[in-house]
Motif scaffolding. Structure first.
Motif, PDB file in Angstrom:
ATOM      1  N   GLU A 182       0.871  -1.177   0.000  1.00  0.00           N
ATOM      2  CA  GLU A 182       0.000   0.000   0.000  1.00  0.00           C
ATOM      3  C   GLU A 182       0.902   1.220   0.000  1.00  0.00           C
TER       4      GLU A 182
ATOM      5  N   VAL B 251       1.187   5.150   0.608  1.00  0.00           N
ATOM      6  CA  VAL B 251       0.506   6.295   1.229  1.00  0.00           C
ATOM      7  C   VAL B 251       1.285   7.557   0.901  1.00  0.00           C
TER       8      VAL B 251
ATOM      9  N   ARG C 192       1.384  11.636   1.932  1.00  0.00           N
ATOM     10  CA  ARG C 192       0.877  12.611   2.907  1.00  0.00           C
ATOM     11  C   ARG C 192       1.311  14.022   2.534  1.00  0.00           C
TER      12      ARG C 192
ATOM     13  N   THR D  70      -1.380  13.630   9.924  1.00  0.00           N
ATOM     14  CA  THR D  70      -2.499  13.199  10.775  1.00  0.00           C
ATOM     15  C   THR D  70      -2.494  11.677  10.782  1.00  0.00           C
ATOM     16  N   GLY D  71      -3.336  11.070  11.603  1.00  0.00           N
ATOM     17  CA  GLY D  71      -3.464   9.618  11.585  1.00  0.00           C
ATOM     18  C   GLY D  71      -2.230   8.923  12.104  1.00  0.00           C
ATOM     19  N   SER D  72      -1.863   7.832  11.416  1.00  0.00           N
ATOM     20  CA  SER D  72      -0.844   6.928  11.972  1.00  0.00           C
ATOM     21  C   SER D  72       0.532   7.584  12.109  1.00  0.00           C
TER      22      SER D  72
ATOM     23  N   TYR E 192       3.564   0.339   2.867  1.00  0.00           N
ATOM     24  CA  TYR E 192       3.094  -0.612   3.882  1.00  0.00           C
ATOM     25  C   TYR E 192       2.964  -1.975   3.206  1.00  0.00           C
TER      26      TYR E 192
ATOM     27  N   ASP F 207      -0.849  -4.710   8.354  1.00  0.00           N
ATOM     28  CA  ASP F 207      -0.236  -3.850   7.324  1.00  0.00           C
ATOM     29  C   ASP F 207       0.942  -3.025   7.851  1.00  0.00           C
TER      30      ASP F 207
ATOM     31  N   ASP G 299      -4.155  13.337   2.790  1.00  0.00           N
ATOM     32  CA  ASP G 299      -3.330  12.165   2.471  1.00  0.00           C
ATOM     33  C   ASP G 299      -4.186  11.151   1.720  1.00  0.00           C
ATOM     34  N   PHE G 300      -3.558  10.136   1.182  1.00  0.00           N
ATOM     35  CA  PHE G 300      -4.320   9.080   0.491  1.00  0.00           C
ATOM     36  C   PHE G 300      -3.470   7.827   0.351  1.00  0.00           C
ATOM     37  N   LYS G 301      -4.180   6.727   0.055  1.00  0.00           N
ATOM     38  CA  LYS G 301      -3.518   5.436  -0.136  1.00  0.00           C
ATOM     39  C   LYS G 301      -3.792   4.926  -1.541  1.00  0.00           C
TER      40      LYS G 301
ATOM     41  N   ASP H  67     -12.938   6.662   1.493  1.00  0.00           N
ATOM     42  CA  ASP H  67     -12.408   5.551   2.299  1.00  0.00           C
ATOM     43  C   ASP H  67     -10.881   5.544   2.276  1.00  0.00           C
ATOM     44  N   THR H  68     -10.304   6.022   1.186  1.00  0.00           N
ATOM     45  CA  THR H  68      -8.845   5.868   0.990  1.00  0.00           C
ATOM     46  C   THR H  68      -8.100   7.205   0.969  1.00  0.00           C
ATOM     47  N   CYS H  69      -8.845   8.297   1.067  1.00  0.00           N
ATOM     48  CA  CYS H  69      -8.230   9.637   1.107  1.00  0.00           C
ATOM     49  C   CYS H  69      -8.728  10.353   2.349  1.00  0.00           C
ATOM     50  N   ARG H  70      -7.953  11.315   2.822  1.00  0.00           N
ATOM     51  CA  ARG H  70      -8.502  12.249   3.820  1.00  0.00           C
ATOM     52  C   ARG H  70      -8.763  13.580   3.124  1.00  0.00           C
TER      53      ARG H  70
ATOM     54  N   ARG I  45     -14.163   6.310  11.639  1.00  0.00           N
ATOM     55  CA  ARG I  45     -13.116   5.847  12.559  1.00  0.00           C
ATOM     56  C   ARG I  45     -13.268   6.467  13.943  1.00  0.00           C
TER      57      ARG I  45
HETATM   58  N1  UDP Z   1      -5.497   4.213   4.286  1.00  0.00           N
HETATM   59  C1  UDP Z   1      -6.276   3.310   3.575  1.00  0.00           C
HETATM   60  N2  UDP Z   1      -6.216   1.987   3.902  1.00  0.00           N
HETATM   61  C2  UDP Z   1      -5.440   1.515   4.908  1.00  0.00           C
HETATM   62  C3  UDP Z   1      -4.663   2.429   5.629  1.00  0.00           C
HETATM   63  C4  UDP Z   1      -4.715   3.770   5.296  1.00  0.00           C
HETATM   64  O1  UDP Z   1      -6.970   3.689   2.631  1.00  0.00           O
HETATM   65  O2  UDP Z   1      -5.425   0.289   5.129  1.00  0.00           O
HETATM   66  C5  UDP Z   1      -5.535   5.639   3.932  1.00  0.00           C
HETATM   67  C6  UDP Z   1      -6.238   6.485   4.965  1.00  0.00           C
HETATM   68  O3  UDP Z   1      -7.602   6.640   4.658  1.00  0.00           O
HETATM   69  C7  UDP Z   1      -5.513   7.803   4.865  1.00  0.00           C
HETATM   70  C8  UDP Z   1      -4.080   7.402   4.450  1.00  0.00           C
HETATM   71  O4  UDP Z   1      -4.195   6.110   3.880  1.00  0.00           O
HETATM   72  O5  UDP Z   1      -6.080   8.591   3.834  1.00  0.00           O
HETATM   73  C9  UDP Z   1      -3.105   7.377   5.593  1.00  0.00           C
HETATM   74  O6  UDP Z   1      -3.626   6.591   6.630  1.00  0.00           O
HETATM   75  P1  UDP Z   1      -2.852   6.411   8.009  1.00  0.00           P
HETATM   76  O7  UDP Z   1      -1.553   5.737   7.764  1.00  0.00           O
HETATM   77  O8  UDP Z   1      -2.796   7.715   8.732  1.00  0.00           O
HETATM   78  O9  UDP Z   1      -3.675   5.332   8.766  1.00  0.00           O
HETATM   79  P2  UDP Z   1      -4.884   5.354   9.797  1.00  0.00           P
HETATM   80  O10 UDP Z   1      -4.834   6.607  10.586  1.00  0.00           O
HETATM   81  O11 UDP Z   1      -6.059   5.229   8.897  1.00  0.00           O
HETATM   82  O12 UDP Z   1      -4.619   4.130  10.591  1.00  0.00           O
END
Ligand code: UDP
Length: 241
Positions: free
Chosen positions: A93, A95, A97, A101-103, A124, A132, A178-180, A200-203, A219
Protein backbone atom coordinates in the motif's frame (compact mmCIF):
# COMPACT_ATOMS: atom_id res chain seq x y z
CA UNK A 1 -24.30 -1.22 -22.64
CA UNK A 2 -25.00 -1.81 -19.00
CA UNK A 3 -25.83 -5.49 -19.31
CA UNK A 4 -22.63 -7.03 -18.04
CA UNK A 5 -22.83 -10.73 -17.42
CA UNK A 6 -21.78 -11.43 -13.89
CA UNK A 7 -20.01 -14.73 -13.52
CA UNK A 8 -18.24 -16.18 -10.53
CA UNK A 9 -17.20 -14.15 -7.55
CA UNK A 10 -13.42 -14.41 -7.41
CA UNK A 11 -12.73 -12.24 -4.40
CA UNK A 12 -14.59 -10.56 -1.58
CA UNK A 13 -12.77 -7.81 0.27
CA UNK A 14 -13.87 -5.45 3.03
CA UNK A 15 -15.42 -2.91 0.66
CA UNK A 16 -15.76 -4.62 -2.73
CA UNK A 17 -16.55 -7.87 -4.49
CA UNK A 18 -14.85 -8.96 -7.72
CA UNK A 19 -16.50 -11.07 -10.41
CA UNK A 20 -15.23 -12.59 -13.63
CA UNK A 21 -16.76 -11.43 -16.94
CA UNK A 22 -16.89 -12.90 -20.46
CA UNK A 23 -13.45 -11.40 -21.03
CA UNK A 24 -10.73 -13.17 -19.02
CA UNK A 25 -8.76 -9.90 -18.82
CA UNK A 26 -11.66 -7.90 -17.39
CA UNK A 27 -13.27 -8.03 -13.94
CA UNK A 28 -16.47 -6.54 -12.59
CA UNK A 29 -16.03 -4.69 -9.30
CA UNK A 30 -19.06 -4.27 -7.06
CA UNK A 31 -18.90 -1.73 -4.24
CA UNK A 32 -20.40 -2.79 -0.90
CA UNK A 33 -22.16 -0.74 1.78
CA UNK A 34 -19.71 -1.94 4.47
CA UNK A 35 -17.37 0.17 6.54
CA UNK A 36 -14.36 -1.31 8.29
CA UNK A 37 -11.56 0.35 10.23
CA UNK A 38 -8.70 -0.58 12.54
CA UNK A 39 -7.79 -3.63 10.51
CA UNK A 40 -11.39 -4.88 10.39
CA UNK A 41 -12.04 -4.59 14.16
CA UNK A 42 -14.65 -1.87 13.73
CA UNK A 43 -17.45 -2.61 11.27
CA UNK A 44 -20.75 -1.14 10.12
CA UNK A 45 -23.13 -1.22 7.18
CA UNK A 46 -24.33 2.11 5.82
CA UNK A 47 -26.85 2.20 3.03
CA UNK A 48 -25.71 4.24 0.03
CA UNK A 49 -21.99 4.01 0.82
CA UNK A 50 -21.20 1.59 -2.02
CA UNK A 51 -22.96 3.81 -4.55
CA UNK A 52 -21.20 6.98 -3.42
CA UNK A 53 -17.75 5.38 -3.41
CA UNK A 54 -18.38 3.90 -6.85
CA UNK A 55 -19.52 7.29 -8.21
CA UNK A 56 -16.65 9.20 -6.55
CA UNK A 57 -13.98 6.67 -7.49
CA UNK A 58 -15.21 6.44 -11.09
CA UNK A 59 -15.28 10.22 -11.46
CA UNK A 60 -11.73 10.53 -10.09
CA UNK A 61 -10.47 7.67 -12.30
CA UNK A 62 -12.05 9.26 -15.40
CA UNK A 63 -10.24 12.51 -14.55
CA UNK A 64 -6.91 10.74 -13.96
CA UNK A 65 -7.27 8.70 -17.17
CA UNK A 66 -7.85 11.94 -19.07
CA UNK A 67 -4.57 13.18 -17.63
CA UNK A 68 -2.51 10.21 -18.73
CA UNK A 69 -2.41 8.08 -15.53
CA UNK A 70 -2.34 4.35 -16.42
CA UNK A 71 -5.35 2.77 -14.70
CA UNK A 72 -7.04 -0.60 -14.26
CA UNK A 73 -10.40 1.25 -14.38
CA UNK A 74 -12.26 0.82 -17.69
CA UNK A 75 -15.69 2.34 -17.04
CA UNK A 76 -18.51 2.65 -14.54
CA UNK A 77 -21.34 0.26 -15.33
CA UNK A 78 -24.07 1.44 -12.96
CA UNK A 79 -24.57 2.75 -9.40
CA UNK A 80 -22.59 -0.02 -7.76
CA UNK A 81 -20.30 -1.47 -10.39
CA UNK A 82 -17.22 -0.75 -12.50
CA UNK A 83 -15.35 -2.72 -15.12
CA UNK A 84 -11.60 -2.92 -14.66
CA UNK A 85 -8.64 -4.72 -16.19
CA UNK A 86 -7.72 -7.84 -14.28
CA UNK A 87 -4.45 -7.21 -12.47
CA UNK A 88 -2.31 -8.97 -9.95
CA UNK A 89 -1.93 -6.54 -7.09
CA UNK A 90 1.49 -5.68 -5.64
CA UNK A 91 1.31 -6.56 -1.92
CA UNK A 92 2.13 -2.96 -1.08
CA UNK A 93 0.00 0.00 0.00
CA UNK A 94 1.44 3.35 -0.99
CA UNK A 95 0.51 6.30 1.23
CA UNK A 96 1.19 9.89 0.27
CA UNK A 97 0.88 12.61 2.91
CA UNK A 98 0.63 16.37 2.39
CA UNK A 99 -0.44 17.09 5.98
CA UNK A 100 0.34 15.13 9.16
CA UNK A 101 -2.50 13.20 10.78
CA UNK A 102 -3.46 9.62 11.58
CA UNK A 103 -0.84 6.93 11.97
CA UNK A 104 2.19 9.17 11.36
CA UNK A 105 1.25 11.31 14.37
CA UNK A 106 0.78 8.22 16.54
CA UNK A 107 3.97 6.55 15.30
CA UNK A 108 6.37 9.50 15.33
CA UNK A 109 4.74 11.93 17.78
CA UNK A 110 4.92 14.74 15.21
CA UNK A 111 2.52 17.72 15.37
CA UNK A 112 -1.00 17.02 14.08
CA UNK A 113 -2.23 18.98 11.07
CA UNK A 114 1.16 20.33 9.89
CA UNK A 115 1.72 20.85 6.15
CA UNK A 116 4.86 18.96 5.11
CA UNK A 117 7.58 20.76 3.12
CA UNK A 118 7.01 18.26 0.29
CA UNK A 119 4.78 15.20 -0.21
CA UNK A 120 5.88 12.23 1.90
CA UNK A 121 5.55 8.73 0.42
CA UNK A 122 5.36 5.65 2.67
CA UNK A 123 5.07 1.94 1.88
CA UNK A 124 3.09 -0.61 3.88
CA UNK A 125 3.10 -4.39 3.46
CA UNK A 126 -0.44 -5.59 2.65
CA UNK A 127 -1.02 -8.27 5.25
CA UNK A 128 -4.13 -8.14 7.45
CA UNK A 129 -2.75 -10.69 9.92
CA UNK A 130 0.27 -8.44 10.51
CA UNK A 131 -1.83 -5.23 10.53
CA UNK A 132 -0.24 -3.85 7.32
CA UNK A 133 3.18 -2.91 8.80
CA UNK A 134 5.17 0.03 7.44
CA UNK A 135 8.17 -1.06 5.34
CA UNK A 136 11.08 0.53 3.51
CA UNK A 137 11.72 0.21 -0.23
CA UNK A 138 14.52 -2.21 0.62
CA UNK A 139 12.05 -4.62 2.28
CA UNK A 140 9.97 -4.59 -0.92
CA UNK A 141 13.06 -5.24 -3.07
CA UNK A 142 14.65 -7.90 -0.86
CA UNK A 143 11.45 -9.88 -0.30
CA UNK A 144 10.50 -9.58 -3.99
CA UNK A 145 7.27 -7.63 -3.47
CA UNK A 146 8.28 -5.14 -6.19
CA UNK A 147 11.30 -4.50 -8.38
CA UNK A 148 13.38 -1.31 -8.43
CA UNK A 149 11.81 -0.13 -11.72
CA UNK A 150 8.32 -0.85 -10.39
CA UNK A 151 8.98 1.24 -7.28
CA UNK A 152 10.24 4.19 -9.27
CA UNK A 153 7.19 4.07 -11.58
CA UNK A 154 4.91 3.67 -8.55
CA UNK A 155 6.45 6.72 -6.83
CA UNK A 156 6.22 8.81 -10.01
CA UNK A 157 2.54 7.90 -10.53
CA UNK A 158 1.79 8.56 -6.84
CA UNK A 159 3.31 12.07 -7.04
CA UNK A 160 1.49 12.76 -10.32
CA UNK A 161 -1.82 11.59 -8.80
CA UNK A 162 -1.21 13.92 -5.85
CA UNK A 163 -0.65 16.95 -8.11
CA UNK A 164 -3.69 16.10 -10.23
CA UNK A 165 -5.96 15.49 -7.22
CA UNK A 166 -4.84 18.75 -5.60
CA UNK A 167 -5.63 20.53 -8.87
CA UNK A 168 -9.07 18.88 -8.85
CA UNK A 169 -9.98 19.37 -5.17
CA UNK A 170 -8.47 22.77 -4.27
CA UNK A 171 -10.99 24.74 -6.38
CA UNK A 172 -13.73 22.60 -4.76
CA UNK A 173 -12.84 23.97 -1.31
CA UNK A 174 -11.33 20.67 -0.28
CA UNK A 175 -7.87 19.98 1.12
CA UNK A 176 -6.27 16.69 0.10
CA UNK A 177 -4.57 15.66 3.35
CA UNK A 178 -3.33 12.16 2.47
CA UNK A 179 -4.32 9.08 0.49
CA UNK A 180 -3.52 5.44 -0.14
CA UNK A 181 -2.96 3.84 -3.55
CA UNK A 182 -2.59 0.26 -4.74
CA UNK A 183 -0.97 -0.89 -7.95
CA UNK A 184 -1.18 -4.01 -10.09
CA UNK A 185 0.14 -5.56 -13.26
CA UNK A 186 -2.17 -6.68 -16.09
CA UNK A 187 -1.76 -9.77 -18.27
CA UNK A 188 0.30 -7.69 -20.73
CA UNK A 189 2.77 -6.75 -17.99
CA UNK A 190 1.62 -3.13 -17.71
CA UNK A 191 1.87 -1.49 -14.31
CA UNK A 192 -1.48 0.14 -13.51
CA UNK A 193 -2.99 2.17 -10.70
CA UNK A 194 -5.69 -0.09 -9.20
CA UNK A 195 -8.19 -0.41 -6.32
CA UNK A 196 -10.22 2.77 -5.59
CA UNK A 197 -9.83 6.45 -4.77
CA UNK A 198 -12.62 7.58 -2.45
CA UNK A 199 -13.27 9.05 1.01
CA UNK A 200 -12.41 5.55 2.30
CA UNK A 201 -8.85 5.87 0.99
CA UNK A 202 -8.23 9.64 1.11
CA UNK A 203 -8.50 12.25 3.82
CA UNK A 204 -10.41 15.34 2.70
CA UNK A 205 -10.75 18.43 4.93
CA UNK A 206 -13.06 21.32 4.14
CA UNK A 207 -10.80 24.30 3.32
CA UNK A 208 -12.72 26.83 5.39
CA UNK A 209 -14.01 24.85 8.37
CA UNK A 210 -11.46 22.01 8.55
CA UNK A 211 -14.41 19.56 8.78
CA UNK A 212 -13.48 15.95 8.03
CA UNK A 213 -15.20 14.77 4.84
CA UNK A 214 -13.89 11.19 4.84
CA UNK A 215 -13.71 7.88 6.68
CA UNK A 216 -12.26 9.56 9.79
CA UNK A 217 -15.90 10.41 10.63
CA UNK A 218 -16.49 6.65 10.95
CA UNK A 219 -13.12 5.85 12.56
CA UNK A 220 -13.57 8.52 15.23
CA UNK A 221 -17.39 8.30 15.68
CA UNK A 222 -17.86 11.89 14.54
CA UNK A 223 -21.33 11.21 13.02
CA UNK A 224 -22.56 12.45 9.65
CA UNK A 225 -20.52 9.85 7.79
CA UNK A 226 -22.78 9.49 4.76
CA UNK A 227 -23.41 13.26 4.63
CA UNK A 228 -19.65 13.77 4.28
CA UNK A 229 -19.39 11.25 1.42
CA UNK A 230 -22.44 12.84 -0.22
CA UNK A 231 -20.77 16.27 0.13
CA UNK A 232 -17.62 15.04 -1.65
CA UNK A 233 -19.78 13.64 -4.46
CA UNK A 234 -21.72 16.92 -4.66
CA UNK A 235 -18.49 18.91 -4.99
CA UNK A 236 -17.04 16.54 -7.60
CA UNK A 237 -20.18 16.29 -9.69
CA UNK A 238 -20.90 20.02 -9.49
CA UNK A 239 -24.35 19.50 -8.04
CA UNK A 240 -25.66 22.44 -6.01
CA UNK A 241 -28.72 20.85 -4.30
N1 UDP B 1 -5.50 4.21 4.29
C1 UDP B 1 -6.28 3.31 3.58
N2 UDP B 1 -6.22 1.99 3.90
C2 UDP B 1 -5.44 1.52 4.91
C3 UDP B 1 -4.66 2.43 5.63
C4 UDP B 1 -4.71 3.77 5.30
O1 UDP B 1 -6.97 3.69 2.63
O2 UDP B 1 -5.43 0.29 5.13
C5 UDP B 1 -5.54 5.64 3.93
C6 UDP B 1 -6.24 6.49 4.97
O3 UDP B 1 -7.60 6.64 4.66
C7 UDP B 1 -5.51 7.80 4.86
C8 UDP B 1 -4.08 7.40 4.45
O4 UDP B 1 -4.20 6.11 3.88
O5 UDP B 1 -6.08 8.59 3.83
C9 UDP B 1 -3.10 7.38 5.59
O6 UDP B 1 -3.63 6.59 6.63
P1 UDP B 1 -2.85 6.41 8.01
O7 UDP B 1 -1.55 5.74 7.76
O8 UDP B 1 -2.80 7.72 8.73
O9 UDP B 1 -3.68 5.33 8.77
P2 UDP B 1 -4.88 5.35 9.80
O10 UDP B 1 -4.83 6.61 10.59
O11 UDP B 1 -6.06 5.23 8.90
O12 UDP B 1 -4.62 4.13 10.59
Amino acid sequence: MNEVTKHEMIYEGKAKRLYTTDDPNVVLIEYKDSFTAFNGEKRAEMSGKGRLNNLISSKIFEYLAGNGIPLHFIRRVDDLRQLASKVSIFPIEVVLRNITTGSIVKRLGVTEGARLPRPLIEFYYKDDALGDPIITEDHALIFGWAAEDDLSIIKKITLDVNSLLEKLFTPLGTVLVDFKLEFGRDSGGRLLLADEISPDTCRFWDSSTGDRLDKDRFRRDLGGVMDAYEEIWKRLSGRSD
